[in-house]
Scaffold this active site. Structure first.
Site, PDB file in Angstrom:
ATOM      1  N   HIS A  70      -7.589 -28.251  -5.781  1.00  0.00           N
ATOM      2  CA  HIS A  70      -8.556 -29.162  -6.422  1.00  0.00           C
ATOM      3  C   HIS A  70      -8.346 -30.545  -5.799  1.00  0.00           C
ATOM      4  O   HIS A  70      -7.218 -31.043  -5.776  1.00  0.00           O
ATOM      5  CB  HIS A  70      -8.299 -29.245  -7.921  1.00  0.00           C
ATOM      6  CG  HIS A  70      -8.380 -27.923  -8.633  1.00  0.00           C
ATOM      7  ND1 HIS A  70      -9.533 -27.466  -9.237  1.00  0.00           N
ATOM      8  CD2 HIS A  70      -7.460 -26.952  -8.827  1.00  0.00           C
ATOM      9  CE1 HIS A  70      -9.313 -26.273  -9.777  1.00  0.00           C
ATOM     10  NE2 HIS A  70      -8.055 -25.941  -9.549  1.00  0.00           N
TER      11      HIS A  70
ATOM     12  N   HIS B  54      -9.308 -39.418 -12.521  1.00  0.00           N
ATOM     13  CA  HIS B  54     -10.763 -39.619 -12.436  1.00  0.00           C
ATOM     14  C   HIS B  54     -11.143 -41.082 -12.681  1.00  0.00           C
ATOM     15  O   HIS B  54     -12.131 -41.571 -12.134  1.00  0.00           O
ATOM     16  CB  HIS B  54     -11.492 -38.700 -13.434  1.00  0.00           C
ATOM     17  CG  HIS B  54     -11.478 -37.266 -12.995  1.00  0.00           C
ATOM     18  ND1 HIS B  54     -11.691 -36.222 -13.863  1.00  0.00           N
ATOM     19  CD2 HIS B  54     -11.275 -36.697 -11.785  1.00  0.00           C
ATOM     20  CE1 HIS B  54     -11.627 -35.073 -13.191  1.00  0.00           C
ATOM     21  NE2 HIS B  54     -11.367 -35.340 -11.940  1.00  0.00           N
TER      22      HIS B  54
ATOM     23  N   THR C 188     -15.120 -30.986  -8.679  1.00  0.00           N
ATOM     24  CA  THR C 188     -16.210 -31.083  -9.652  1.00  0.00           C
ATOM     25  C   THR C 188     -17.071 -32.309  -9.328  1.00  0.00           C
ATOM     26  O   THR C 188     -16.582 -33.438  -9.447  1.00  0.00           O
ATOM     27  CB  THR C 188     -15.627 -31.297 -11.077  1.00  0.00           C
ATOM     28  OG1 THR C 188     -14.407 -30.579 -11.192  1.00  0.00           O
ATOM     29  CG2 THR C 188     -16.608 -30.903 -12.147  1.00  0.00           C
TER      30      THR C 188
ATOM     31  N   ARG D 104     -19.076 -35.417  -9.825  1.00  0.00           N
ATOM     32  CA  ARG D 104     -19.183 -36.291 -11.014  1.00  0.00           C
ATOM     33  C   ARG D 104     -20.137 -37.426 -10.717  1.00  0.00           C
ATOM     34  O   ARG D 104     -20.192 -37.914  -9.588  1.00  0.00           O
ATOM     35  CB  ARG D 104     -17.806 -36.914 -11.321  1.00  0.00           C
ATOM     36  CG  ARG D 104     -16.924 -36.101 -12.234  1.00  0.00           C
ATOM     37  CD  ARG D 104     -15.584 -36.804 -12.459  1.00  0.00           C
ATOM     38  NE  ARG D 104     -14.847 -36.958 -11.230  1.00  0.00           N
ATOM     39  CZ  ARG D 104     -14.327 -38.104 -10.804  1.00  0.00           C
ATOM     40  NH1 ARG D 104     -14.471 -39.211 -11.508  1.00  0.00           N
ATOM     41  NH2 ARG D 104     -13.662 -38.150  -9.673  1.00  0.00           N
TER      42      ARG D 104
ATOM     43  N   GLU E 110      -5.599 -17.772 -17.426  1.00  0.00           N
ATOM     44  CA  GLU E 110      -4.586 -18.835 -17.453  1.00  0.00           C
ATOM     45  C   GLU E 110      -3.882 -18.836 -18.801  1.00  0.00           C
ATOM     46  O   GLU E 110      -2.782 -19.343 -18.952  1.00  0.00           O
ATOM     47  CB  GLU E 110      -5.230 -20.190 -17.212  1.00  0.00           C
ATOM     48  CG  GLU E 110      -5.417 -20.501 -15.754  1.00  0.00           C
ATOM     49  CD  GLU E 110      -5.884 -21.914 -15.560  1.00  0.00           C
ATOM     50  OE1 GLU E 110      -5.034 -22.796 -15.365  1.00  0.00           O
ATOM     51  OE2 GLU E 110      -7.107 -22.145 -15.623  1.00  0.00           O
TER      52      GLU E 110
ATOM     53  N   ASP F 226      -2.708 -25.320  -5.958  1.00  0.00           N
ATOM     54  CA  ASP F 226      -3.490 -25.726  -7.129  1.00  0.00           C
ATOM     55  C   ASP F 226      -3.730 -27.240  -7.125  1.00  0.00           C
ATOM     56  O   ASP F 226      -4.828 -27.688  -6.847  1.00  0.00           O
ATOM     57  CB  ASP F 226      -2.802 -25.281  -8.426  1.00  0.00           C
ATOM     58  CG  ASP F 226      -3.766 -25.166  -9.598  1.00  0.00           C
ATOM     59  OD1 ASP F 226      -4.974 -25.256  -9.377  1.00  0.00           O
ATOM     60  OD2 ASP F 226      -3.289 -24.967 -10.738  1.00  0.00           O
ATOM     61  N   ASP F 227      -2.697 -28.011  -7.456  1.00  0.00           N
ATOM     62  CA  ASP F 227      -2.820 -29.477  -7.546  1.00  0.00           C
ATOM     63  C   ASP F 227      -1.521 -30.082  -7.009  1.00  0.00           C
ATOM     64  O   ASP F 227      -0.618 -30.419  -7.779  1.00  0.00           O
ATOM     65  CB  ASP F 227      -3.003 -29.894  -9.013  1.00  0.00           C
ATOM     66  CG  ASP F 227      -4.231 -29.273  -9.653  1.00  0.00           C
ATOM     67  OD1 ASP F 227      -5.341 -29.719  -9.343  1.00  0.00           O
ATOM     68  OD2 ASP F 227      -4.077 -28.337 -10.461  1.00  0.00           O
TER      69      ASP F 227
HETATM   70  P1  IMP Z   1     -11.467 -32.286  -9.293  1.00  0.00           P
HETATM   71  O1  IMP Z   1     -12.416 -31.177  -9.658  1.00  0.00           O
HETATM   72  O2  IMP Z   1     -11.383 -32.519  -7.807  1.00  0.00           O
HETATM   73  O3  IMP Z   1     -11.749 -33.528 -10.055  1.00  0.00           O
HETATM   74  O4  IMP Z   1      -9.981 -31.785  -9.669  1.00  0.00           O
HETATM   75  C1  IMP Z   1      -9.444 -31.877 -10.952  1.00  0.00           C
HETATM   76  C2  IMP Z   1     -10.098 -30.887 -11.897  1.00  0.00           C
HETATM   77  O5  IMP Z   1      -9.821 -29.542 -11.478  1.00  0.00           O
HETATM   78  C3  IMP Z   1      -9.560 -30.958 -13.313  1.00  0.00           C
HETATM   79  O6  IMP Z   1     -10.230 -31.935 -14.075  1.00  0.00           O
HETATM   80  C4  IMP Z   1      -9.802 -29.551 -13.839  1.00  0.00           C
HETATM   81  O7  IMP Z   1     -11.095 -29.409 -14.352  1.00  0.00           O
HETATM   82  C5  IMP Z   1      -9.680 -28.692 -12.600  1.00  0.00           C
HETATM   83  N1  IMP Z   1      -8.333 -28.081 -12.520  1.00  0.00           N
HETATM   84  C6  IMP Z   1      -7.303 -28.451 -11.767  1.00  0.00           C
HETATM   85  N2  IMP Z   1      -6.251 -27.629 -11.936  1.00  0.00           N
HETATM   86  C7  IMP Z   1      -6.644 -26.709 -12.813  1.00  0.00           C
HETATM   87  C8  IMP Z   1      -5.998 -25.563 -13.379  1.00  0.00           C
HETATM   88  O8  IMP Z   1      -4.848 -25.203 -13.107  1.00  0.00           O
HETATM   89  N3  IMP Z   1      -6.715 -24.884 -14.301  1.00  0.00           N
HETATM   90  C9  IMP Z   1      -7.992 -25.193 -14.644  1.00  0.00           C
HETATM   91  N4  IMP Z   1      -8.628 -26.232 -14.101  1.00  0.00           N
HETATM   92  C10 IMP Z   1      -7.970 -26.989 -13.204  1.00  0.00           C
HETATM   93 ZN    ZN Z   2      -6.781 -24.411 -10.301  1.00  0.00          ZN
END
Ligand code: IMP
Ligand code: ZN
Length: 362
Positions: free
Chosen positions: A18, A82, A115, A117, A219, A300-301
């Site tokens: 992400h 964010h 996502t 935004r 999850e 993941d992150d």
């Molecule tokens: P973005 O979509 O680039 O803003 O990345 C962050 C977003 O990814 C978070 O706000 C979550 O909605 C989603 N996200 C990140 N890691 C996870 C996870 O392990 N489970 C579910 N959603 C996740």
């Molecule tokens: Zn994820």
């Protein structure tokens, strides 16, 4: 954690990253400096700094029995990020840095997800968000970066159906105009929010348009919801933590995923910090890997969980006593799971062969 040179030099595939969760400390500092330079208000990200310091010291991992609490804290951290990444320029900076960081870590093929935004106060729209991501992917390519990057648009299950529908519309549009960079949809977000089954028609609609589906599944334990998701079926599963009956899943879940051979993106540190898995040695990677199921190790992150893909490979190897040869095979086998055509897969397999002889001769 000190990562051995072998894992850094091993060519790797990252399929579950992400963008905002992958933000590095350096990117956070760069964005804060940019705000200062432009006289923009600074968001209060002290809690994010504290979280990162704790995770880097392994402190969050010592919490026990706080599954919901730790997942909740992770989602609070995303909200803080964010606030910082609230304009198109910031989105472009974070994306560019994330790509460079993965490339430096030996990643040769990267699928990013994010996502879209809109933030009316800064003029950012969902389209300018997507275009900022695409412009950074293009920039890295033009700079001759040794990494191929693709992009999945995220449907956040915490938002409504209409938003999900719009995301699919945008993905279709950019699939046609992004020179093959936009390839699919990620379904993620807080697993405690909403019933994922309501999004199934939207996900099916995406698939009909030729978009690939990477779906966060199991999850948290929820057999009925997870069964509907795995039966879609997705092109890849994210996490799959609670599929097995022993942890609150079911035989049917495991059989369905096993029969379909749906690749699973496994994120060891993420699950440990999120406390959905209590220790590395009981991580479900072992179960699926030993069955010969398609497994892809992912981060993941990496920003939120203070890790890197080479570190995740090293953790898997040391926890499950896997040889370097087995780790090589794991990385090579991941090529089959990417969202790309056969030509790209063949090109990567040739690249792996070249890298293998380099690794052996060193
Ligand atoms: P973005 O979509 O680039 O803003 O990345 C962050 C977003 O990814 C978070 O706000 C979550 O909605 C989603 N996200 C990140 N890691 C996870 C996870 O392990 N489970 C579910 N959603 C996740
Ligand atoms: Zn994820």
């Amino acid at each position: 954690m000190e990562v051995e040179a072998f894992y850094k030099r091993l060519p790797k595939i990252e399929l579950h990253a992400h963008i905002n969760g992958s933000i590095s400390t350096e990117s956070i500092e760069e964005l804060l400096a940019k705000n200062q330079e432009k006289g923009r208000p600074q968001p209060d990200i002290e809690a994010l700094r504290q979280w990162k310091a704790k995770v880097e010291n392994g402190e969050q991992m010592t919490l026990d029995g706080y599954r919901e609490k730790n997942i909740k804290i992770c989602f609070d951290m995303f909200k803080l990020i964010h606030q910082l990444v609230d304009n198109s320029e910031a989105v472009a900076i974070v994306t560019r840095n994330v790509i460079r960081e993965f490339a430096e870590d030996g990643v040769k093929f990267l699928e990013l997800r994010s996502t879209p935004r809109d933030v009316p106060e800064t003029g950012m729209t969902k389209r300018s968000y997507i275009e900022a991501v695409l412009s950074s992917i293009k920039q890295c390519k033009e700079e001759g970066s040794d990494i191929t990057v693709r992009f999945l648009l995220t449907i956040d299950r915490g938002r409504d159906l209409q938003t999900a529908h719009e995301t699919v519309q945008l993905a279709r549009e950019y699939q046609a105009t992004s020179d093959g960079v936009v390839v699919g949809i990620d379904f993620s977000g807080d697993p405690n929010k909403n019933d994922a089954r309501q999004y199934i028609p939207v996900l099916q609609e995406a698939r009909k348009s030729g978009l690939k589906l990477a779906i966060h599944v199991a999850e948290i334990p929820n057999v009925a919801e997870n069964l509907s998701l795995v039966q879609l079926p997705p092109d890849r599963i994210g996490h799959g933590t609670f599929l097995q009956p022993e942890v609150g899943g079911s035989e049917e879940l495991v059989e369905t995923v096993g029969k379909l051979r749906t690749p699973i993106e496994l994120c060891l540190t993420s699950n440990l910090v999120g406390q959905t898995v209590k220790s590395f040695d009981i991580h479900h990677f072992k179960y699926w890997y030993e069955r010969g199921h398609p497994c892809v190790i992912c981060t993941d992150d990496k920003g939120i969980f203070a890790t890197s893909l080479s570190q995740e490979y090293q953790i898997a190897a040391s926890t499950f006593n896997l040889t370097r040869e087995q780790m090589w095979e794991l990385s090579f086998g991941s090529i089959a799971c990417i969202f790309a055509d056969d030509e790209t897969k063949d090109r990567l397999r040739n690249l792996w062969a070249q890298e293998r002889s380099k690794l052996q001769s060193s």
